[in-house]
Scaffold this motif. Structure first.
Motif, mmCIF file in Angstrom:
data_model
loop_
_atom_site.group_PDB
_atom_site.id
_atom_site.type_symbol
_atom_site.label_atom_id
_atom_site.label_comp_id
_atom_site.label_asym_id
_atom_site.label_seq_id
_atom_site.Cartn_x
_atom_site.Cartn_y
_atom_site.Cartn_z
ATOM 1 N N GLU A 210 0.841 -1.204 0.000
ATOM 2 C CA GLU A 210 0.000 0.000 0.000
ATOM 3 C C GLU A 210 0.871 1.247 0.000
ATOM 4 O O GLU A 210 0.556 2.253 -0.626
ATOM 5 C CB GLU A 210 -0.933 0.000 1.213
ATOM 6 N N GLU B 77 -4.547 -3.921 -11.516
ATOM 7 C CA GLU B 77 -4.266 -5.288 -11.046
ATOM 8 C C GLU B 77 -3.504 -6.070 -12.116
ATOM 9 O O GLU B 77 -2.998 -7.148 -11.853
ATOM 10 C CB GLU B 77 -5.584 -6.038 -10.788
ATOM 11 N N LYS C 291 -6.004 -0.251 0.151
ATOM 12 C CA LYS C 291 -6.795 -1.110 -0.728
ATOM 13 C C LYS C 291 -8.289 -0.860 -0.480
ATOM 14 O O LYS C 291 -9.086 -0.821 -1.391
ATOM 15 C CB LYS C 291 -6.426 -2.566 -0.441
#
Ligand code: SAH
Ligand code: SF4
Ligand code: F3S
Length: 489
Positions: A67, A82, A195
């Protein structure tokens, strides 16, 4: 004073006409500013936004590090995706077991193919596996497609290393390898990108001093060091202002929090301070080493309105003989007594664990002791691992490594029993109403949402995206193995 709110402004205010400052985090702000100009040029040249993918292997610590890395990349000007076929892919690696390393090599082979199609692509590696010199040597030989390698101790230098690679003529065609052996430095106030907007992990400490004899973590994560309580509290307050309702305090052994700080709080006292933060609804933490779990902590958990009644308490083995060889510093009896105490004070506590099967010298009798603890504790769930030999750890040179078929057979027996007990426990909870924090729309069935109970059980129930981030009461209707089906009440 630590301030986690205005990081973007602080970066904007950095003067890049001067040489880079020496102190952190300002030094990294300087390189982020340089890279922002570079990414703007790249975006114009390509006629589309740059995309970056951070692929995480391993534990919550690594997930939190990812993160932070994503936050820096976003700040530089990347869109986060992703898809590994991006302009920049960063693999944040784990090495706790051999198969973790194998996974990374699989992805690196694939990354080679992506780069053949897109030669501008940047491939980077960081994390625990990069702290192992033999792995770096292998990558240097076999994966020339890698642009940057850094380790766990200099992760805060990411922007600086990236600037070196893309802005410095001398490094452009070379693999930049920068790995430190250890550090005592903790750099606060770097950007991060969570996230989930409503929950977050937060490091309270780094490293580990326990040296369990099978474990590589102390070698790749370095010595234990805690963050100052005020820094932790400031970061949580800022997260809460930003919509976070649940935090998970992270450390390899949270119960020894504060040991390297002068006049610090104990872990239990830190929890009490976190509890006072208005707007924060739920607190979790991991991992608790059984040898350090104090009565003070049990009392604080019992009296708290926010600490979830959930505890991850790794057993590793039920055999006192093996626990000694593992350097765990508790016996089977100590462990069972601790569980008894926890259940007496907090009857609805969900207890989960980690168990290793096939540690060197494990006899059928040792294994039977593990099965006995499983039978007595009745874990809500357990992660079971086949022992993996890690070079450099004391267990790697122990005699009597157990043959694979024996380990596999024991592993299957253990897993089957853990699943049966988990299913029995899940059935016993049917009909109860639980407070569920909604995380996402169900991926298979869009008429359902998925969330977690205080005990950390997954629940699917009818609902829509507007519920994400809310805590709602849900009745558990049906148990489906590793999740429940429920309905709102
Ligand atoms: N600090 C945490 C967890 C660290 S690693 C703790 O002490 O619990 C997570 C889990 O991986 C460990 O609990 C252990 O069960 C498992 N593990 C670590 N080293 C291993 C090895 N060499 N082989 C198999 N499992 C291992
Ligand atoms: Fe590894 Fe033991 Fe440290 Fe956990 S406490 S990280 S198992 S050495
Ligand atoms: Fe793996 Fe490192 Fe975590 S070795 S388990 S990512 S501390």
């Amino acid at each position: 004073m630590t301030d986690y709110s205005g990081i973007d402004e602080k970066i904007r205010e950095i003067d890049i006409t001067c040489p880079p400052p020496e102190q952190e985090p300002e030094r990294q702000y300087y390189f982020i500013r340089l890279l922002q100009d570079w990414s703007r040029e790249q975006t114009e040249r390509k006629g589309r936004p740059l995309q970056a993918c951070v692929k995480t292997f391993g534990c919550q610590m690594n997930a939190r590090d990812s993160e932070k890395l994503s936050g820096i990349l976003k700040c530089i000007g990347y869109e986060i995706t992703e898809k590994e076929e991006a302009d920049l892919t960063l693999y944040n690696t784990c090495t706790v077991r051999e198969n973790a390393n194998q996974k990374v090599y699989g992805h690196l082979g694939q990354a080679k193919k992506y780069k053949e199609k897109n030669p501008d692509m940047l491939t980077m590696l960081c994390g625990c596996m990069m702290q192992e010199p033999e792995e770096i040597a292998y990558i240097e030989k076999s994966f020339r497609n890698v642009d940057i390698i850094f380790g766990t101790h200099n992760i805060f230098k990411f922007a600086e290393l990236m600037a070196m690679k893309v802005l410095d003529e001398k490094s452009r065609d070379k693999m930049v390898v920068a790995v430190w052996e250890d550090t005592t430095e903790i750099v606060e106030e770097l950007p991060n990108r969570r996230k989930y907007f409503f929950k977050s992990g937060i490091n309270i400490m780094f490293g580990c001093n326990n040296f369990c004899s099978y474990c590589i973590v102390p070698y790749v994560r370095g010595r234990e060091r805690s963050r100052e309580p005020e820094d932790i509290l400031a970061e949580i307050r800022c997260m809460v202002q930003d919509g976070v309702v649940e935090v998970m305090l992270l450390g390899q052994n949270v119960n020894s929090y504060g040991k390297n700080l002068d006049n610090s709080l104990s872990f239990a006292q830190l929890l009490q301070r976190v509890e006072e933060i208005p707007g924060l609804e739920r607190i979790r933490f991991m991992t608790s080493h059984p040898k350090d779990l104090s009565d003070e902590l049990i009392q604080v958990m019992k009296e708290s309105r926010k600490i979830c009644h959930q505890l991850h308490l790794p057993l590793q083995s039920g055999s006192s003989r093996l626990l000694k060889k593992m350097n765990r510093r508790y016996t089977k009896e100590d462990y069972l007594l601790l569980v008894e105490k926890l259940r007496a004070e907090i009857p609805d506590i969900a207890i989960t664990t980690d168990i290793i099967v096939g540690f060197p010298g494990e006899t059928e009798e040792d294994f039977a002791e593990t099965m006995d603890v499983v039978e007595k504790v009745k874990y809500d769930s357990a992660f079971t691992f086949i022992y993996s030999k890690r070079t450099g750890t004391p267990a790697a040179s122990m005699e009597e490594q157990i043959p694979e078929p024996v380990v596999k057979e024991r592993f299957q027996r253990l897993l089957a029993r853990i699943q049966e007990i988990g299913a029995e426990k899940a059935r016993a909870s049917l009909g109860q109403t639980e407070q569920v924090l909604v995380e996402e729309v169900n991926r298979q069935d869009a008429s359902l949402v998925t969330g977690r109970t205080g005990g950390n059980y997954l629940v699917h129930f009818p609902g829509d995206a507007s519920l994400i981030g809310q805590i709602v009461p849900v009745r558990l209707r049906e148990s489906k193995g590793f999740y429940y089906l429920g309905e709102r009440v």
